[in-house]
Design a protein around this motif. Sequence first.
Motif, PDB file in Angstrom:
ATOM      1  N   GLU A 148       0.839  -1.189   0.000  1.00 12.75           N
ATOM      2  CA  GLU A 148       0.000   0.000   0.000  1.00 12.75           C
ATOM      3  C   GLU A 148       0.875   1.241   0.000  1.00 12.75           C
ATOM      4  N   HIS A 149       0.242   2.375  -0.265  1.00  7.86           N
ATOM      5  CA  HIS A 149       0.984   3.631  -0.249  1.00  7.86           C
ATOM      6  C   HIS A 149       1.578   3.852   1.140  1.00  7.86           C
ATOM      7  N   CYS A 150       2.833   4.234   1.162  1.00 12.47           N
ATOM      8  CA  CYS A 150       3.536   4.463   2.437  1.00 12.47           C
ATOM      9  C   CYS A 150       2.857   5.607   3.195  1.00 12.47           C
ATOM     10  N   THR A 151       2.518   5.355   4.447  1.00 10.89           N
ATOM     11  CA  THR A 151       1.853   6.384   5.254  1.00 10.89           C
ATOM     12  C   THR A 151       2.819   7.479   5.685  1.00 10.89           C
ATOM     13  N   THR A 152       4.101   7.187   5.661  1.00 11.64           N
ATOM     14  CA  THR A 152       5.082   8.203   6.063  1.00 11.64           C
ATOM     15  C   THR A 152       5.212   9.299   5.020  1.00 11.64           C
ATOM     16  N   GLY A 154       3.166   9.352   2.101  1.00  7.75           N
ATOM     17  CA  GLY A 154       1.971   9.491   1.292  1.00  7.75           C
ATOM     18  C   GLY A 154       2.080   8.881  -0.082  1.00  7.75           C
ATOM     19  N   CYS A 206       9.847   3.709   3.501  1.00  9.45           N
ATOM     20  CA  CYS A 206       9.685   2.798   2.366  1.00  9.45           C
ATOM     21  C   CYS A 206      10.929   2.707   1.501  1.00  9.45           C
ATOM     22  N   ARG A 211       5.834   2.561  -1.277  1.00 11.17           N
ATOM     23  CA  ARG A 211       4.893   1.539  -0.826  1.00 11.17           C
ATOM     24  C   ARG A 211       5.495   0.716   0.303  1.00 11.17           C
ATOM     25  N   THR A 212       4.634   0.200   1.156  1.00 18.69           N
ATOM     26  CA  THR A 212       5.052  -0.692   2.242  1.00 18.69           C
ATOM     27  C   THR A 212       4.124  -1.902   2.268  1.00 18.69           C
ATOM     28  N   VAL A 214       1.689  -4.348   3.995  1.00 16.00           N
ATOM     29  CA  VAL A 214       0.741  -4.183   5.091  1.00 16.00           C
ATOM     30  C   VAL A 214      -0.121  -5.440   5.229  1.00 16.00           C
TER      31      VAL A 214
END
Length: 374
Positions: A148-152, A154, A206, A211-212, A214
């Motif tokens: 998913e898109h990296c939350t750090t 975006g 990431c 992306r990471t 999850v």
Amino acid sequence: MANKRDYYEVLGIDKNATDDDIKRAFRRKAKECHPDLHPNDKEAEARFKELNEANEVLSDPDKRARYDQFGFEDPMGGMGGGNPFGGMDFSGMGGMGDILEQMFGMGGMGGSRRNGPRQGADVQYDLRISFEEAARGCTKSLEFYRHEHCTTCGGTGAKPGTQPQTCETCKGAGQIRQSGGWMTTVRTCPACGGTGKVIKDKCPGCGGSGRTRVKRTLDLKVPAGVDNSVVLTMRGQGEPGINGGPAGDLNIRVIVRPHKLFRREGMNIRLDVPISFTQAALGAEIEVPTLDGNVKYQIPEGTQNDAEFRIRGQGIPQFGGGQKGDLIFRVRVEIPKRMTDKQRELLRQFDEMSTGKEYEQKKSFLDKVKDLFN
């Protein structure tokens, strides 16, 4: 050409728009009419083709310059720059597509799609369920991983507080074009890998990929009658799309564990039921196991080994709803391996009292033997 709309009007931009303005407008408009988001919508499909055509021209400096000067009446032979293959999409041909682009300048739509909206990758999942769960249906909790898109950052891949920079080598196009005579070679920009962006300060979360991995949990309703190797799809539960494209799907392959007693044959269930030779000879009421519990069944006198009987409506429901199949059981006449002296004596008396007419197969066999030697 009179019925064509102005390319700037199609994208909703003015003639002074920058390359980044064109990319943003294309991504925004593509979401409104992408065929994957509007299936079976011919009007959306037509708008998307028109949008692709406009983006193909305006995102290419050479084609845009010719369009600004000549409009649709390009003396070089259309927006393809004299290339009879201009505008064709070779992005799905892998390495062959790159070769064709380099030989004939077929970067057209394929080049724009590298930076355009793309559907995310599908996620594959193997779900193991019991024979009974497959027949009756069930609800299962799925645990799986997806990127998913990296939350750090975006999803930008850049360190928080920074932004990816436009690639200086390709000026954000993602491709390097070189012209020599009538041939134009196109290759993926080595500096940015075709993205048109360069990340100088990578996101620590990431590593610059954006992306990471999850872990996710979803509940799946498995319909009654599902069979082994059937693939159930949860739309939009795969990995997120690229550049605003739709998400991929979660594809669940069903694996049904074998049952100790039952065997599936389409919508029917098959079963072997052992009976004694006395039950077979005299007939008897026996209990036959089904998915809903034991049922009583009267087998007739003189039942032979491997005889089959059918119990209606005790099979597998039709996948997706509807009628149920049947349960077909085969009797296996079991001969005792150990007997008491009294049992053996009674059997001898029975055999002595037999006329031979009781055994149809034996009589038929003996008659054939007589005919063989007469």
